[in-house]
Structure formats: structure tokens, C-alpha cells
Design a protein around this motif. Structure first.
Motif, PDB file in Angstrom:
ATOM      1  N   GLN A  16    -102.999  19.570 -93.384  1.00 25.62           N
ATOM      2  CA  GLN A  16    -101.570  19.487 -93.651  1.00 25.62           C
ATOM      3  C   GLN A  16    -101.120  18.045 -93.547  1.00 25.62           C
ATOM      4  O   GLN A  16    -101.832  17.216 -92.978  1.00 25.62           O
ATOM      5  CB  GLN A  16    -100.769  20.350 -92.659  1.00 25.62           C
ATOM      6  N   HIS A  55     -92.325  12.131 -89.457  1.00 21.47           N
ATOM      7  CA  HIS A  55     -91.441  11.922 -88.309  1.00 21.47           C
ATOM      8  C   HIS A  55     -90.430  10.863 -88.749  1.00 21.47           C
ATOM      9  O   HIS A  55     -90.809   9.910 -89.458  1.00 21.47           O
ATOM     10  CB  HIS A  55     -92.225  11.407 -87.091  1.00 21.47           C
ATOM     11  N   GLU A 115     -93.561   6.863 -84.992  1.00 20.36           N
ATOM     12  CA  GLU A 115     -94.119   7.193 -83.663  1.00 20.36           C
ATOM     13  C   GLU A 115     -94.912   5.999 -83.138  1.00 20.36           C
ATOM     14  O   GLU A 115     -94.608   5.472 -82.061  1.00 20.36           O
ATOM     15  CB  GLU A 115     -94.992   8.444 -83.765  1.00 20.36           C
ATOM     16  N   HIS A 168     -98.007  11.674 -91.351  1.00 14.72           N
ATOM     17  CA  HIS A 168     -99.296  12.029 -90.732  1.00 14.72           C
ATOM     18  C   HIS A 168    -100.065  13.009 -91.605  1.00 14.72           C
ATOM     19  O   HIS A 168     -99.583  14.105 -91.889  1.00 14.72           O
ATOM     20  CB  HIS A 168     -99.044  12.663 -89.352  1.00 14.72           C
ATOM     21  N   VAL A 204    -103.190  15.279 -91.538  1.00 14.43           N
ATOM     22  CA  VAL A 204    -103.967  15.888 -90.458  1.00 14.43           C
ATOM     23  C   VAL A 204    -105.246  16.515 -91.006  1.00 14.43           C
ATOM     24  O   VAL A 204    -105.185  17.350 -91.925  1.00 14.43           O
ATOM     25  CB  VAL A 204    -103.127  16.970 -89.742  1.00 14.43           C
ATOM     26  N   PHE A 229    -109.683  25.285 -87.355  1.00  9.82           N
ATOM     27  CA  PHE A 229    -108.778  24.182 -87.020  1.00  9.82           C
ATOM     28  C   PHE A 229    -108.392  24.272 -85.544  1.00  9.82           C
ATOM     29  O   PHE A 229    -108.403  23.283 -84.807  1.00  9.82           O
ATOM     30  CB  PHE A 229    -107.526  24.231 -87.907  1.00  9.82           C
ATOM     31  N   ALA A 278    -108.890  21.501 -82.829  1.00 11.86           N
ATOM     32  CA  ALA A 278    -107.701  20.877 -82.230  1.00 11.86           C
ATOM     33  C   ALA A 278    -107.832  20.711 -80.722  1.00 11.86           C
ATOM     34  O   ALA A 278    -107.062  19.974 -80.111  1.00 11.86           O
ATOM     35  CB  ALA A 278    -106.459  21.709 -82.563  1.00 11.86           C
ATOM     36  N   VAL A 294    -106.293  11.990 -87.754  1.00 12.02           N
ATOM     37  CA  VAL A 294    -104.969  11.907 -88.375  1.00 12.02           C
ATOM     38  C   VAL A 294    -104.785  10.516 -88.965  1.00 12.02           C
ATOM     39  O   VAL A 294    -104.985   9.502 -88.270  1.00 12.02           O
ATOM     40  CB  VAL A 294    -103.834  12.235 -87.392  1.00 12.02           C
ATOM     41  N   SER A 315    -104.152  11.527 -79.180  1.00 12.26           N
ATOM     42  CA  SER A 315    -103.795  12.948 -79.033  1.00 12.26           C
ATOM     43  C   SER A 315    -102.842  13.392 -80.144  1.00 12.26           C
ATOM     44  O   SER A 315    -102.351  12.574 -80.922  1.00 12.26           O
ATOM     45  CB  SER A 315    -103.074  13.146 -77.689  1.00 12.26           C
ATOM     46  N   LEU A 316    -102.571  14.702 -80.136  1.00 12.81           N
ATOM     47  CA  LEU A 316    -101.435  15.201 -80.909  1.00 12.81           C
ATOM     48  C   LEU A 316    -100.177  14.571 -80.317  1.00 12.81           C
ATOM     49  O   LEU A 316    -100.102  14.373 -79.092  1.00 12.81           O
ATOM     50  CB  LEU A 316    -101.350  16.729 -80.769  1.00 12.81           C
ATOM     51  N   THR A 317     -99.180  14.275 -81.129  1.00 18.08           N
ATOM     52  CA  THR A 317     -97.952  13.655 -80.592  1.00 18.08           C
ATOM     53  C   THR A 317     -96.871  14.704 -80.324  1.00 18.08           C
ATOM     54  O   THR A 317     -95.741  14.372 -79.978  1.00 18.08           O
ATOM     55  CB  THR A 317     -97.370  12.607 -81.573  1.00 18.08           C
ATOM     56  N   THR A 318     -97.233  15.991 -80.514  1.00 17.19           N
ATOM     57  CA  THR A 318     -96.319  17.070 -80.140  1.00 17.19           C
ATOM     58  C   THR A 318     -97.098  18.071 -79.283  1.00 17.19           C
ATOM     59  O   THR A 318     -98.339  18.137 -79.386  1.00 17.19           O
ATOM     60  CB  THR A 318     -95.792  17.826 -81.376  1.00 17.19           C
ATOM     61  N   PRO A 353     -99.153  21.142 -78.323  1.00 19.31           N
ATOM     62  CA  PRO A 353     -99.752  21.075 -76.978  1.00 19.31           C
ATOM     63  C   PRO A 353    -100.365  19.732 -76.572  1.00 19.31           C
ATOM     64  O   PRO A 353    -101.013  19.666 -75.540  1.00 19.31           O
ATOM     65  CB  PRO A 353    -100.838  22.168 -77.056  1.00 19.31           C
ATOM     66  N   TRP A 397    -107.314   8.559 -84.284  1.00 21.84           N
ATOM     67  CA  TRP A 397    -106.193   8.031 -85.053  1.00 21.84           C
ATOM     68  C   TRP A 397    -106.659   6.910 -85.971  1.00 21.84           C
ATOM     69  O   TRP A 397    -107.435   6.039 -85.560  1.00 21.84           O
ATOM     70  CB  TRP A 397    -105.080   7.527 -84.132  1.00 21.84           C
TER      71      TRP A 397
HETATM   72  C1  SBS Z   1    -102.581  22.775 -82.473  1.00 27.37           C
HETATM   73  C2  SBS Z   1    -101.218  23.428 -82.525  1.00 27.37           C
HETATM   74  C3  SBS Z   1    -100.496  23.030 -83.795  1.00 27.37           C
HETATM   75  N1  SBS Z   1    -100.213  21.589 -83.838  1.00 27.37           N
HETATM   76  C4  SBS Z   1    -100.753  20.822 -84.801  1.00 27.37           C
HETATM   77  O1  SBS Z   1    -101.489  21.300 -85.637  1.00 27.37           O
HETATM   78  C5  SBS Z   1    -100.419  19.356 -84.841  1.00 27.37           C
HETATM   79  C6  SBS Z   1    -101.052  18.571 -85.800  1.00 27.37           C
HETATM   80  C7  SBS Z   1    -100.779  17.191 -85.845  1.00 27.37           C
HETATM   81  C8  SBS Z   1     -99.873  16.612 -84.953  1.00 27.37           C
HETATM   82  S1  SBS Z   1     -99.560  14.874 -85.029  1.00 27.37           S
HETATM   83  N2  SBS Z   1     -97.969  14.645 -84.975  1.00 27.37           N
HETATM   84  O2  SBS Z   1    -100.167  14.303 -83.855  1.00 27.37           O
HETATM   85  O3  SBS Z   1    -100.089  14.433 -86.298  1.00 27.37           O
HETATM   86  C9  SBS Z   1     -99.243  17.402 -84.002  1.00 27.37           C
HETATM   87  C10 SBS Z   1     -99.516  18.790 -83.951  1.00 27.37           C
HETATM   88  C11 SBS Z   1    -101.246  24.960 -82.463  1.00 27.37           C
HETATM   89  N3  SBS Z   1    -102.344  25.579 -83.238  1.00 27.37           N
HETATM   90  C12 SBS Z   1    -103.474  25.945 -82.645  1.00 27.37           C
HETATM   91  C13 SBS Z   1    -104.274  26.562 -83.598  1.00 27.37           C
HETATM   92  C14 SBS Z   1    -103.608  26.544 -84.809  1.00 27.37           C
HETATM   93  C15 SBS Z   1    -103.960  27.032 -86.091  1.00 27.37           C
HETATM   94  C16 SBS Z   1    -103.072  26.832 -87.138  1.00 27.37           C
HETATM   95  C17 SBS Z   1    -101.858  26.187 -86.890  1.00 27.37           C
HETATM   96  C18 SBS Z   1    -101.509  25.723 -85.599  1.00 27.37           C
HETATM   97  C19 SBS Z   1    -102.396  25.909 -84.574  1.00 27.37           C
END
Ligand code: SBS
Ligand code: ZN
Length: 260
Positions: free
Chosen positions: A91, A95, A105, A118, A120, A130, A134, A142, A196-199, A201, A208
Motif C-alpha cells: 500500500q 502524512h 514525519e 510512504h 509500504v 504481511f 510487520a 518503507v 519502525s512503523l510511525t503509527t 502498533p 526505512w
Molecule cells: C500492522 C498494522 C497495520 N499498520 C500498517 O500496516 C502500517 C504500515 C506502514 C506504516 S508507516 N507510517 O510507518 O509507513 C504504519 C502502519 C496492523 N496489521 C497487522 C496485520 C495486518 C494485515 C493487514 C492490514 C493491517 C494489519
């Protein structure tokens, strides 16, 4: 589930209560200081194979606007650079700030850009899904692209023209045949670091790759992102989707490297 947002009550400064990893050792975003990010001759170019790309839909997930891809095969991958495997595009999302204030960010020597895109990707060679990737230290890659303001971006209208269809949280609409290659700047020079993810969890699972050259979009195009709402259609309070960015986090001794 764990409700989080970007407001005073549910924003980045209190995410650590439900997501303690927020205070971890490899959190993102960070402030990038170019003179402290040495060129690494072992870092080759990143290679993007997006030609067979298969966008599916565009959705408002209550935190950002997301274009999702069919990631059931290796049609759209990023590889090379710091990556040991090809990573599959899942995806992309954005931001951004509020009117007249910046919303990237990552920052560069304390300077923030108007917005940040971003893209991903996940390591489908090593992980089965995924979600599993993750949660793994080398699970995600990303690609971060800064957006600066100036003239209209000739292709971004394809996204901004669709935003009225996904005004409310949990709305989704078809969005096929969009190739994100049209959103890349001319140079693929980058900085790279482990983060890390920036949101929430906030999983520490991201390699990066932040491009040095921003793309240029107009204030008018950016303004259309701010017509989106954090809130759902049934909620009486309309909360404009803006300032959906996490501020830079402590580097904690990490090395940031630069491509050649
Ligand atoms: C990881 C979470 C969903 N979050 C993300 O996918 C995500 C991706 C990129 C960023 S950033 N801003 O760092 O680029 C932040 C969050 C829950 N999740 C767990 C499994 C799962 C499967 C499908 C969808 C969501 C899912
Ligand atoms: Zn993001």
C-alpha cells in the motif's frame, strides 16, 4: 481495540500507554542529519519494479488515505540498496499538516516538508503474510518521499480527484491501474536506517529508505487532502484529517547511511 489518533487525548505523546514499544530503541520517524549520514559504498541503487502494478482501491482508514495493492505475487517489488530480498508493494499513504503548516514525519536538519508519502512493502520471501512480516525486524521496507509545495504535480490529481469518494473514515472505492512510479522524483538517492512503523502498533520492523529529492505538489492539491475527515459518516462531530504525523523520535545510537 486500542483507539489512537493525533489529537491531544489520543495523540503521539500518549501512544506509549497502549504501545510501550513507542519508547523503544528503533522508533520512527527521525531527524536526518546529512553530514552525520556517511555514504556507504556497499549501498547499491534501489530498484523499483512497479510496471505490472495492481492497485485495487483507495480507502480512508481514519488515520490517512491509503491506496492498496494486490500483493498475492511479486508483480510490484522494491529491491537492491540495503535490502537482502525483494519486498512486495502492499500500500501507499500520506502524512500531512494543517493549513500553512508542514506535516512530514522525517525531518532533515530540523526542517520538515509539507507532506510525506510512504510506499509500504513486505518481505514475502521470508514471511508468509504481511501481518507476520510487520512483526519481524526485517519484515518491512518503507520508501519515504517528501512532498514540497510549488506547481501542480501532473499526476497527483489522479489521487486528489478521488478523495471526495473517501471523505469519511472506513469509506473505500475502486482505484485500479494506478502506477505509483509517477510519484517518484528524478533522483533515487536515499538515506537508510532501521526503524519502525510511525503509527501504532509501532512495530520495529521497518527498513526505512528515505529519498533525498522531494516531489513538488501545489498547495491546492495538498488542500484536497485536508477535506478528508478522521470521523465516520455517522459521527456528529466532523474532525478534519490534518496533522496526521508523528514527530521525530530519539536516534538512540542508530546509524543513518547515505547512498552514493
Ligand atoms: C500492522 C498494522 C497495520 N499498520 C500498517 O500496516 C502500517 C504500515 C506502514 C506504516 S508507516 N507510517 O510507518 O509507513 C504504519 C502502519 C496492523 N496489521 C497487522 C496485520 C495486518 C494485515 C493487514 C492490514 C493491517 C494489519
Ligand atoms: Zn506512513
Amino acid at each position: 481495540g486500542n483507539q489512537w489518533g493525533y489529537g491531544k487525548e489520543d495523540g503521539p505523546s500518549i501512544w506509549h500507554k497502549n504501545f510501550p514499544v513507542a519508547e523503544g530503541d528503533r522508533q520512527s520517524p527521525i531527524d536526518i542529519i546529512p553530514k552525520e549520514a556517511p555514504r556507504d559504498p556497499n549501498l547499491g541503487p534501489i530498484v523499483l519494479n512497479y510496471d505490472q502494478c495492481t492497485s485495487l482501491n483507495i480507502t480512508n482508514n481514519g488515520h490517512s488515505v491509503v491506496v492498496e495493492f494486490d500483493d498475492t505475487d511479486d508483480r510490484s517489488v522494491i529491491q537492491g540498496g540495503p535490502l537482502g530480498n525483494p519486498y512486495r508493494l502492499k500500500q501507499f499513504h500520506f502524512h500531512w499538516g494543517g493549513k500553512g503548516c508542514h506535516g512530514s514525519e522525517h525531518t532533515v536538519e530540523g526542517m520538515s516538508y509539507a507532506s510525506e508519502l510512504h510506499l509500504v512493502h513486505w518481505n514475502a520471501v521470508k514471511y508468509k503474510s504481511f501481518g507476520q512480516a510487520a512483526e519481524a525486524p526485517d519484515g518491512l521496507a518503507v520508501l519515504g518521499i517528501f512532498l514540497d509545495t510549488g506547481d501542480d504535480h501532473r499526476w497527483l490529481h489522479m489521487i486528489t480527484d478521488a478523495l471526495y469518494m473517501v471523505k469519511f473514515k472506513a469509506s473505500v472505492t475502486d482505484f485500479k491501474g494506478f502506477n505509483p512510479k509517477c510519484l517518484l522524483p528524478s533522483s533515487l538517492h536515499y538515506w537508510t536506517y532501521l526503524g519502525s512503523l510511525t503509527t501504532p502498533p509501532l512495530h520495529e520492523s521497518v527498513i526505512w529508505i528515505v529519498l533525498k529529492e522531494p516531489i513538488i505538489v501545489s498547495e491546492k492539491q495538498l488542500g484536497k487532502f485536508r477535506t478528508l475527515l478522521f470521523s465516520g459518516e455517522e459521527e456528529d462531530q466532523r474532525m478534519r484529517m490534518e496533522n496526521n504525523f508523528r514527530p521525530p523520535q530519539p536516534l538512540k545510537g542508530r546509524e543513518v547511511r547515505s547512498s552514493n
